[in-house]
Design a protein around this motif. Structure first.
Motif, PDB file in Angstrom:
ATOM      1  N   MET A  56       0.666  -1.318  -0.143  1.00 50.88           N
ATOM      2  CA  MET A  56       0.139  -0.252  -0.152  1.00 50.88           C
ATOM      3  C   MET A  56       0.921   1.218  -0.055  1.00 50.88           C
ATOM      4  O   MET A  56       0.338   2.109   0.639  1.00 50.88           O
ATOM      5  CB  MET A  56      -0.782   0.066   1.180  1.00 50.88           C
ATOM      6  CG  MET A  56      -2.169  -0.963   1.064  1.00 50.88           C
ATOM      7  SD  MET A  56      -3.116  -0.946   2.499  1.00 50.88           S
ATOM      8  CE  MET A  56      -3.800   0.471   2.804  1.00 50.88           C
ATOM      9  N   ASP A  57       2.027   1.257  -0.596  1.00 48.25           N
ATOM     10  CA  ASP A  57       2.845   2.373  -0.726  1.00 48.25           C
ATOM     11  C   ASP A  57       2.426   3.176  -2.026  1.00 48.25           C
ATOM     12  O   ASP A  57       2.778   4.608  -1.734  1.00 48.25           O
ATOM     13  CB  ASP A  57       4.382   1.675  -0.721  1.00 48.25           C
ATOM     14  CG  ASP A  57       4.854   1.337   0.710  1.00 48.25           C
ATOM     15  OD1 ASP A  57       4.092   1.992   1.532  1.00 48.25           O
ATOM     16  OD2 ASP A  57       5.790   0.542   0.620  1.00 48.25           O
ATOM     17  N   SER A  58       2.039   2.527  -2.863  1.00 48.78           N
ATOM     18  CA  SER A  58       1.824   3.274  -4.040  1.00 48.78           C
ATOM     19  C   SER A  58       0.483   4.063  -3.952  1.00 48.78           C
ATOM     20  O   SER A  58      -0.282   3.831  -2.919  1.00 48.78           O
ATOM     21  CB  SER A  58       1.762   2.518  -5.337  1.00 48.78           C
ATOM     22  OG  SER A  58       0.834   1.757  -5.423  1.00 48.78           O
ATOM     23  N   MET A  59      -0.085   4.904  -4.778  1.00 51.87           N
ATOM     24  CA  MET A  59      -1.179   5.579  -4.705  1.00 51.87           C
ATOM     25  C   MET A  59      -2.338   4.898  -5.375  1.00 51.87           C
ATOM     26  O   MET A  59      -3.652   5.274  -5.340  1.00 51.87           O
ATOM     27  CB  MET A  59      -1.072   6.924  -5.507  1.00 51.87           C
ATOM     28  CG  MET A  59      -0.449   8.148  -4.730  1.00 51.87           C
ATOM     29  SD  MET A  59      -0.973   8.094  -2.906  1.00 51.87           S
ATOM     30  CE  MET A  59      -2.429   8.985  -3.118  1.00 51.87           C
ATOM     31  N   LYS A 108      -5.628   0.931   6.773  1.00 53.33           N
ATOM     32  CA  LYS A 108      -4.545   1.907   7.261  1.00 53.33           C
ATOM     33  C   LYS A 108      -3.152   1.421   6.813  1.00 53.33           C
ATOM     34  O   LYS A 108      -2.709   0.454   7.332  1.00 53.33           O
ATOM     35  CB  LYS A 108      -4.817   2.447   8.361  1.00 53.33           C
ATOM     36  CG  LYS A 108      -5.511   3.812   8.395  1.00 53.33           C
ATOM     37  CD  LYS A 108      -5.319   4.176   9.802  1.00 53.33           C
ATOM     38  CE  LYS A 108      -6.230   5.371  10.220  1.00 53.33           C
ATOM     39  NZ  LYS A 108      -6.298   5.905  11.373  1.00 53.33           N
ATOM     40  N   SER A 109      -2.222   2.208   6.132  1.00 54.70           N
ATOM     41  CA  SER A 109      -0.863   1.778   5.912  1.00 54.70           C
ATOM     42  C   SER A 109      -0.526   3.213   6.533  1.00 54.70           C
ATOM     43  O   SER A 109      -0.308   4.324   6.108  1.00 54.70           O
ATOM     44  CB  SER A 109      -0.342   1.748   4.521  1.00 54.70           C
ATOM     45  OG  SER A 109       0.384   2.637   4.079  1.00 54.70           O
ATOM     46  N   GLU A 110       0.645   2.990   7.757  1.00 53.52           N
ATOM     47  CA  GLU A 110       1.125   3.960   8.428  1.00 53.52           C
ATOM     48  C   GLU A 110       2.462   4.367   7.660  1.00 53.52           C
ATOM     49  O   GLU A 110       3.308   3.351   7.214  1.00 53.52           O
ATOM     50  CB  GLU A 110       1.326   3.892   9.644  1.00 53.52           C
ATOM     51  CG  GLU A 110       0.061   3.592  10.441  1.00 53.52           C
ATOM     52  CD  GLU A 110       0.352   3.097  11.872  1.00 53.52           C
ATOM     53  OE1 GLU A 110       0.496   3.731  12.944  1.00 53.52           O
ATOM     54  OE2 GLU A 110       0.478   1.741  12.051  1.00 53.52           O
ATOM     55  N   LYS A 111       2.695   5.886   7.802  1.00 59.33           N
ATOM     56  CA  LYS A 111       3.949   6.211   7.184  1.00 59.33           C
ATOM     57  C   LYS A 111       5.324   5.656   7.916  1.00 59.33           C
ATOM     58  O   LYS A 111       5.041   5.479   9.193  1.00 59.33           O
ATOM     59  CB  LYS A 111       3.927   7.913   6.986  1.00 59.33           C
ATOM     60  CG  LYS A 111       4.121   8.210   8.407  1.00 59.33           C
ATOM     61  CD  LYS A 111       4.409   9.980   8.185  1.00 59.33           C
ATOM     62  CE  LYS A 111       4.491  10.584   9.792  1.00 59.33           C
ATOM     63  NZ  LYS A 111       4.784  12.090   9.452  1.00 59.33           N
ATOM     64  N   PRO A 112       6.296   5.632   7.206  1.00 55.68           N
ATOM     65  CA  PRO A 112       7.540   5.081   7.880  1.00 55.68           C
ATOM     66  C   PRO A 112       8.063   6.190   9.055  1.00 55.68           C
ATOM     67  O   PRO A 112       7.790   7.116   8.884  1.00 55.68           O
ATOM     68  CB  PRO A 112       8.683   4.986   6.539  1.00 55.68           C
ATOM     69  CG  PRO A 112       7.564   5.241   5.527  1.00 55.68           C
ATOM     70  CD  PRO A 112       6.706   5.986   5.795  1.00 55.68           C
ATOM     71  N   LEU A 113       8.611   5.605   9.936  1.00 55.58           N
ATOM     72  CA  LEU A 113       9.257   6.272  10.872  1.00 55.58           C
ATOM     73  C   LEU A 113      10.635   6.597  10.941  1.00 55.58           C
ATOM     74  O   LEU A 113      11.464   5.496  10.075  1.00 55.58           O
ATOM     75  CB  LEU A 113       9.108   5.456  12.330  1.00 55.58           C
ATOM     76  CG  LEU A 113       7.732   5.137  12.769  1.00 55.58           C
ATOM     77  CD1 LEU A 113       7.831   4.177  13.952  1.00 55.58           C
ATOM     78  CD2 LEU A 113       7.018   6.196  12.822  1.00 55.58           C
TER      79      LEU A 113
END
Ligand SMILES: [Zn+2]
Length: 204
Positions: free
Chosen positions: A1-4, A56-61
């Protein structure tokens, strides 16, 4: 789920199977910027149930890493997904630099050996593109220390003759964390100390 675009399949909880299974995405829409939300109609690959899910895919930390090398240390960082797991002794890339994780501090202030990225406060690592090898060299019944900087993959073998400082020495044993060996080879990354004898140069 990283792409749009919506992925072709996702892991979701099936209301019929009652556990997390692979689902085919029939139609879906991705929205959100930092935390992407996938709103979609899915079909369970186990039982065929069609249902609706919001994932939901959370943004990288970005996590702080203190990288040490010999006497110095400097601040760096790495980016991990919130659910990625990091362990002590993992080899990771810190920018361009391979480093070895030595210690992990969790958000509750404890030193842990394994931790999810979301629970990590600081990572301590050491530079791992090169390692320092310690030598004990025996010379006329006395022992002195030497050291050498090499790549972690370099092999040291019992019986090898090497130039160390101004002298040639021959390796007679190699200590690792587990044991001391008097035969075979050990990769530099696993060496604790190399024991060697001076080789007397003979003139031809
Ligand atoms: Zn199902």
């Amino acid at each position: 789920m990283d792409s749009m675009t919506a992925p072709s399949s996702v892991i979701a909880e099936c209301p019929v199977c009652r556990n997390e299974t692979l689902h085919q995405v029939l139609s879906g829409k991705v929205s959100g910027r930092d935390s992407k939300v996938l709103d979609s109609t899915v079909r369970c690959r186990s039982c065929g149930q069609v249902h609706h899910v919001v994932l939901k895919s959370e943004k990288p930390l970005t996590l702080p890493v203190i990288v040490s090398w010999l006497e110095e240390s400097k601040r760096s960082s790495i980016t991990l997904g919130p659910d990625e797991v990091l362990s002590v002794d993992d080899e990771i890339m810190c920018g361009e630099l391979p480093v070895l994780v030595k210690s992990i501090e969790s958000k509750v202030g404890a030193r842990v050996s394994v931790c999810k990225a979301r629970d990590i406060s600081t990572i301590w690592a050491k530079r791992f593109d090169k390692v320092k090898i310690l030598f004990s060299v025996n010379h006329h019944g006395r022992t002195y220390s030497e050291q050498m900087i090499v790549s972690p993959d370099e092999e040291f073998s019992v019986g090898d003759m090497i130039s160390l400082g101004k002298r040639d020495v021959v390796i007679h044993s190699i200590r690792t964390v587990a044991k001391t060996t008097r035969t075979g080879s050990v990769a530099a990354r696993d060496v604790v100390r190399v024991y060697a004898n001076i080789v007397r140069r003979t003139s031809y």
